[in-house]
Design an enzyme around this catalytic site. Structure first.
Site, short mmCIF file in Angstrom:
data_model
loop_
_atom_site.label_atom_id
_atom_site.label_comp_id
_atom_site.label_asym_id
_atom_site.label_seq_id
_atom_site.Cartn_x
_atom_site.Cartn_y
_atom_site.Cartn_z
CG ASP A 29 55.76 -60.40 109.16
OD1 ASP A 29 56.20 -60.89 107.86
OD2 ASP A 29 55.21 -61.38 110.09
CG ASN A 77 63.84 -63.24 106.06
OD1 ASN A 77 63.99 -62.38 106.30
ND2 ASN A 77 62.82 -64.09 106.52
#
Ligand code: IPE
Ligand code: IPE
Ligand code: MG
Length: 249
Positions: A29, A77
């Site tokens: 991330d 996502n």
């Protein structure tokens, strides 16, 4: 791409070979923030993130870690701007095509987990090729979680098991943790021993909900493109200090 030296094959002396995690999982991330801090488009962060993953995979393989699972794209996502989603799908495909020969030569065994059927067909083709070509390799088991969601994985396992019950092939009392695990995307893999998340977020974000039950967690503020060998060494050293009790004394 910067021309950093390749990782060293030998395990750093502060790490105990006998106490390495067998399976490391990473939530990669912070790519977008890495780029934004440099006034670059977010996609530049994703590009740099690939370099980080390549180095980490090689390091794990060199140091004798048995399995690495990387979270590349979550079921959530898809909710990002379509330009970013399209870029990522194209990036995954290109990287797979470009890196396959080298990973194969290094003995990496590539696997994918997630709902792969709804990925672009051309990406599915590269995935199939990579999996088939490396399936008998002796090195690290490298799993990429793509269009992966932990809840979705559990739901599809329930559907598969329910179908078998409906067909009379399975009785409800046959369902136990072992059988359930065998219906997950990760069937046949060991659970992660160590989960690393970069960018400081203290959450799981729908990753390996079942499999992380007893993983040791390591969160670093470092953004994924900056996660280097020294950081990984720190994560492993931290892991080796942990006392894993698994609910016992
Ligand atoms: C992780 O980086 C990569 C993917 C989710 C594909 P992000 O894109 O989430 O970067 P941040 O968290 O916005 O900085
Ligand atoms: C998790 O990162 C997913 C991947 C790394 C692929 P996200 O950036 O999507 O997670 P949240 O939104 O911060 O929870
Ligand atoms: Mg993020």
């Amino acid at each position: 791409m910067t021309a950093e030296p390749l990782v060293t094959a030998s395990l750093p002396s502060n790490l105990d070979r006998d106490r390495l995690p067998h399976h490391v999982a990473v939530i990669m991330d912070g790519n977008g923030r890495w780029a934004q801090r440099r006034s670059l488009p977010r996609i530049m962060g994703h590009r740099r993130g690939v370099d980080t993953l390549k180095k980490l995979l090689r390091t794990c393989n060199d140091w004798g870690i048995g399995a690495l699972t990387a979270y590349a794209f979550s079921t959530e996502n898809w909710g990002r701007p379509h330009t970013e989603v399209d870029f990522l799908m194209t990036l995954f495909e290109r990287v797979l095509r470009q890196e396959l020969a080298e990973m194969d030569a290094e003995g990496v065994r590539i696997q994918f987990v997630g709902h792969l059927e709804s990925l672009p067909v051309s990406l599915q083709t590269e995935i199939d090729r990579a999996v088939q070509q490396t399936r008998d390799n002796p090195g690290i088991r490298f799993t990429v979680a793509t269009n992966y969601g932990g809840r979705q994985e559990i739901v599809q396992a329930c559907q598969a098991i329910a179908t078998q019950v409906q067909l009379g092939k399975l009785a409800p009392e046959d369902i136990d943790e072992n059988l359930f695990s065998r219906h997950l995307y990760t069937a046949g893999s060991t659970d992660p021993d160590l989960l690393i998340r970069t960018s400081g977020e203290m959450r799981i974000s729908n990753f390996l909900l079942w499999q992380l039950a007893y993983a040791e967690l390591y969160v670093t503020d470092t953004l994924w493109p900056d996660f280097d060998l020294a950081e990984f060494q720190q994560a492993l050293s931290d892991y080796q200090q942990r006392h894993r009790r698994f609910g016992k004394l």
